[in-house]
Motif scaffolding. Structure first.
Motif, PDB file in Angstrom:
ATOM      1  N   ARG A   1      -1.399   5.382  -7.631  1.00 40.55           N
ATOM      2  CA  ARG A   1      -0.829   4.967  -6.343  1.00 40.55           C
ATOM      3  C   ARG A   1      -1.847   4.096  -5.616  1.00 40.55           C
ATOM      4  NH1 ARG A   1       3.563   6.515  -3.805  1.00 40.55           N
ATOM      5  NH2 ARG A   1       3.840   8.270  -5.236  1.00 40.55           N
ATOM      6  N   LEU A   2      -1.365   2.988  -5.063  1.00 34.19           N
ATOM      7  CA  LEU A   2      -2.235   2.032  -4.386  1.00 34.19           C
ATOM      8  C   LEU A   2      -2.626   2.568  -3.010  1.00 34.19           C
ATOM      9  CD1 LEU A   2      -3.477  -0.832  -4.586  1.00 34.19           C
ATOM     10  CD2 LEU A   2      -1.431  -1.685  -3.439  1.00 34.19           C
ATOM     11  N   LEU A   3      -3.961   2.663  -2.747  1.00 33.65           N
ATOM     12  CA  LEU A   3      -4.458   3.180  -1.477  1.00 33.65           C
ATOM     13  C   LEU A   3      -4.938   2.086  -0.547  1.00 33.65           C
ATOM     14  CD1 LEU A   3      -6.499   6.266  -2.784  1.00 33.65           C
ATOM     15  CD2 LEU A   3      -4.135   6.199  -2.005  1.00 33.65           C
ATOM     16  N   ALA A   4      -5.589   1.058  -1.076  1.00 37.98           N
ATOM     17  CA  ALA A   4      -6.116  -0.023  -0.239  1.00 37.98           C
ATOM     18  C   ALA A   4      -6.312  -1.259  -1.092  1.00 37.98           C
ATOM     19  CB  ALA A   4      -7.435   0.393   0.415  1.00 37.98           C
TER      20      ALA A   4
ATOM     21  N   LYS B   1      -8.037  11.476  -9.545  1.00 38.73           N
ATOM     22  CA  LYS B   1      -9.250  10.658  -9.596  1.00 38.73           C
ATOM     23  C   LYS B   1      -9.021   9.355  -8.845  1.00 38.73           C
ATOM     24  CE  LYS B   1     -12.685   8.799 -12.798  1.00 38.73           C
ATOM     25  NZ  LYS B   1     -13.787   9.554 -12.209  1.00 38.73           N
ATOM     26  N   ILE B   2      -9.988   8.960  -8.034  1.00 38.68           N
ATOM     27  CA  ILE B   2      -9.891   7.756  -7.221  1.00 38.68           C
ATOM     28  C   ILE B   2     -10.777   6.676  -7.825  1.00 38.68           C
ATOM     29  CG2 ILE B   2     -10.356   6.736  -4.959  1.00 38.68           C
ATOM     30  CD1 ILE B   2      -9.706   9.423  -3.716  1.00 38.68           C
ATOM     31  N   LEU B   3     -10.199   5.510  -8.069  1.00 40.07           N
ATOM     32  CA  LEU B   3     -10.932   4.337  -8.543  1.00 40.07           C
ATOM     33  C   LEU B   3     -11.099   3.396  -7.362  1.00 40.07           C
ATOM     34  CD1 LEU B   3      -9.011   3.753 -11.902  1.00 40.07           C
ATOM     35  CD2 LEU B   3     -11.028   5.176 -11.493  1.00 40.07           C
ATOM     36  N   LYS B   4     -12.345   3.214  -6.924  1.00 41.61           N
ATOM     37  CA  LYS B   4     -12.601   2.491  -5.672  1.00 41.61           C
ATOM     38  C   LYS B   4     -12.435   0.989  -5.808  1.00 41.61           C
ATOM     39  CE  LYS B   4     -15.736   6.044  -3.886  1.00 41.61           C
ATOM     40  NZ  LYS B   4     -17.092   6.333  -3.379  1.00 41.61           N
TER      41      LYS B   4
ATOM     42  N   ILE C   1       0.845  -1.193   0.000  1.00 41.42           N
ATOM     43  CA  ILE C   1       0.000   0.000   0.000  1.00 41.42           C
ATOM     44  C   ILE C   1       0.887   1.252   0.000  1.00 41.42           C
ATOM     45  CG2 ILE C   1      -1.713   1.308   1.322  1.00 41.42           C
ATOM     46  CD1 ILE C   1      -2.824  -1.348   2.280  1.00 41.42           C
ATOM     47  N   GLY C   2       0.594   2.143  -0.923  1.00 49.61           N
ATOM     48  CA  GLY C   2       1.405   3.341  -1.112  1.00 49.61           C
ATOM     49  C   GLY C   2       2.358   3.239  -2.286  1.00 49.61           C
TER      50      GLY C   2
ATOM     51  N   CYS D   1      -9.896  -6.951  -5.575  1.00 52.82           N
ATOM     52  CA  CYS D   1      -9.794  -5.651  -6.233  1.00 52.82           C
ATOM     53  C   CYS D   1      -9.024  -4.689  -5.323  1.00 52.82           C
ATOM     54  CB  CYS D   1     -11.171  -5.083  -6.578  1.00 52.82           C
ATOM     55  SG  CYS D   1     -12.255  -4.856  -5.166  1.00 52.82           S
ATOM     56  N   ALA D   2      -8.700  -3.523  -5.846  1.00 54.14           N
ATOM     57  CA  ALA D   2      -7.893  -2.550  -5.113  1.00 54.14           C
ATOM     58  C   ALA D   2      -8.447  -1.151  -5.339  1.00 54.14           C
ATOM     59  CB  ALA D   2      -6.436  -2.625  -5.555  1.00 54.14           C
ATOM     60  N   LYS D   3      -8.053  -0.243  -4.439  1.00 53.17           N
ATOM     61  CA  LYS D   3      -8.428   1.159  -4.529  1.00 53.17           C
ATOM     62  C   LYS D   3      -7.176   1.957  -4.849  1.00 53.17           C
ATOM     63  CE  LYS D   3     -10.494   4.918  -1.785  1.00 53.17           C
ATOM     64  NZ  LYS D   3     -11.014   5.289  -0.460  1.00 53.17           N
ATOM     65  N   VAL D   4      -7.232   2.711  -5.958  1.00 52.77           N
ATOM     66  CA  VAL D   4      -6.055   3.451  -6.402  1.00 52.77           C
ATOM     67  C   VAL D   4      -6.448   4.889  -6.708  1.00 52.77           C
ATOM     68  CG1 VAL D   4      -4.952   1.399  -7.388  1.00 52.77           C
ATOM     69  CG2 VAL D   4      -6.403   2.819  -8.826  1.00 52.77           C
TER      70      VAL D   4
END
Length: 400
Positions: free
Chosen positions: A362-365, A385-388, A345-346, A372-375
């Motif tokens: 950047r990887l957030l979660a 822009k955040i992709l959940k 993460i990060g 899947c991941a939140k970036v």
């Protein structure tokens, strides 16, 4: 000028004679000496240098003959590969082209006595496709080069992909035709019912002997009144429907203002996202500069299985030229045998497929349950822009 000088007529004549090919039976492969006639070959065989070479040959004749045979075969096939790679040609033509070089390995020093035996050997070993015809033996080179096989595999893969796309388009067209036929069928049924209703009914005399009266004036007035009343009733219904729709729209607008439903802008944004996803979603995802993992069990013997590497070059969209992180070895691997790598993460990732293909994020979660991941996208027109929820297969770790 000396008797045996370089520019004497005799020396020039000797060089002219030696330039061309001589008879094969007067050539000594061990000494690499070509004699012009039988007497010269006999004198050469009695010479001391030839006797020393024959002593060496007598110590291990099978090894020397095998070496000459391998060299003759490799040079012959190399000439076939260069000159007649994709053609069917007579064996004698290839042999004459091969022996045009004076310094070639002669057939009398190999294990094959004639060209026919050598051609049959090539057919048995599967190195050439051999065919006997009334005009002689014909051979076709069988290309087993890894690069050629690799290109043929990629070509077949592209053809299969094109066929799949064509089948998909045909299915879509077929569905559209079925829908159009259904709509046309329902429209025809309604039209026939209306025609049946509008057909005039014939005047029939009843069983009772009553006279049929036609009052044109009174009936026309009644019809006009009925039409006026019916039209008025219809317009009243239309006005009522418009009022009801207006009330419903106002209620929906009020809900949207309060935040209870989706607005038109949200719908448009969602449709735009879907269109972007469909246009950028491809069946290939390899990208230069990302870290991947080798999942081919065929490479387990060499120690490459589940090892991380960097994609240095993408070939024909589906093949990656990778460099191993541990030993710096370079391989060419198909994308089906590679897997994306998720960093901590990060860490920085590259979006390799989907609507935002090619963007740096950047990887957030990480959501391990849904894979899947939140970036958050960095740089570019979508900066910030955040992709959940983006799939693991659509992102891969960036090389430092």
């Amino acid at each position: 000028m000396g008797k045996n000088d370089f520019l004497t007529p005799k020396a020039i004549a000797n060089r002219i004679k030696a330039k061309g090919l001589q008879k094969l039976r007067w050539y000594c492969q061990m000494c690499q000496k070509q004699c012009r006639d039988e007497n010269g070959f006999k004198c050469h065989c009695m010479s001391e240098s030839h006797q020393r070479q024959m002593e060496i040959f007598g110590q291990n004749p099978n090894r020397i003959v095998g070496g000459y045979s391998e060299e003759f075969e490799s040079q012959f096939l190399e000439h076939m590969k260069r000159s007649h790679r994709f053609s069917r040609i007579a064996a004698t033509v290839v042999y004459n082209e091969y022996i045009a070089d004076r310094h070639h390995v002669h057939m009398n020093s190999t294990e094959w006595a004639t060209l026919t035996e050598f051609v049959k050997y090539l057919g048995k070993t599967g190195k050439c496709k051999v065919e006997e015809t009334p005009k002689g033996w014909f051979i076709t080179y069988i290309d087993r080069d890894s690069e050629t096989l690799f290109k043929e595999k990629m070509k077949n893969k592209r053809i299969r992909a094109d066929l799949a796309d064509e089948e998909k388009q045909e299915r879509e067209i077929k569905k559209q035709r079925e829908r159009a036929e259904q709509l046309m069928g329902s429209g025809n049924i309604d039209g026939t019912e209306q025609q049946l209703e509008l057909q005039p009914k014939p005047l029939e005399k009843s069983e009772t002997d009553q006279k049929i009266k036609l009052t044109l004036g009174s009936t026309s007035k009644a019809v006009v009144k009925e039409r006026a009343e019916s039209s008025k009733f219809v317009f009243d219904e239309i006005d009522n429907e418009k009022r009801e729709k207006g009330n419903k729209d106002s209620e929906k607008a009020g809900k949207n203002v309060k935040g209870g439903g989706k607005s038109v802008l949200d719908e448009l944004m969602r449709e735009e996202e879907q269109a972007k996803e469909w246009s950028n979603r491809k069946d290939y995802w390899l990208c230069e500069g990302v870290i991947v993992k080798v999942m081919s069990k065929a490479l387990a013997d060499r120690g490459y299985y589940k090892k991380k590497d960097v994609i240095r070059k993408v070939i024909d969209k589906y093949v990656g030229e990778i460099e191993m992180l541990e030993n710096k070895h370079v391989l060419r691997v198909d994308q089906e045998e590679l897997e994306t790598v998720i960093p901590q993460i990060g860490g920085l990732v590259r979006i390799v497929n989907g609507a935002y293909r090619g963007s740096k994020a950047r990887l957030l979660a990480i959501d391990t349950d849904n894979f899947c991941a939140k970036v958050q996208i960095e740089r570019g027109i979508y900066d910030g822009k955040i992709l959940k929820a983006i799939d693991y297969e659509d992102i891969s770790k960036l090389a430092q």
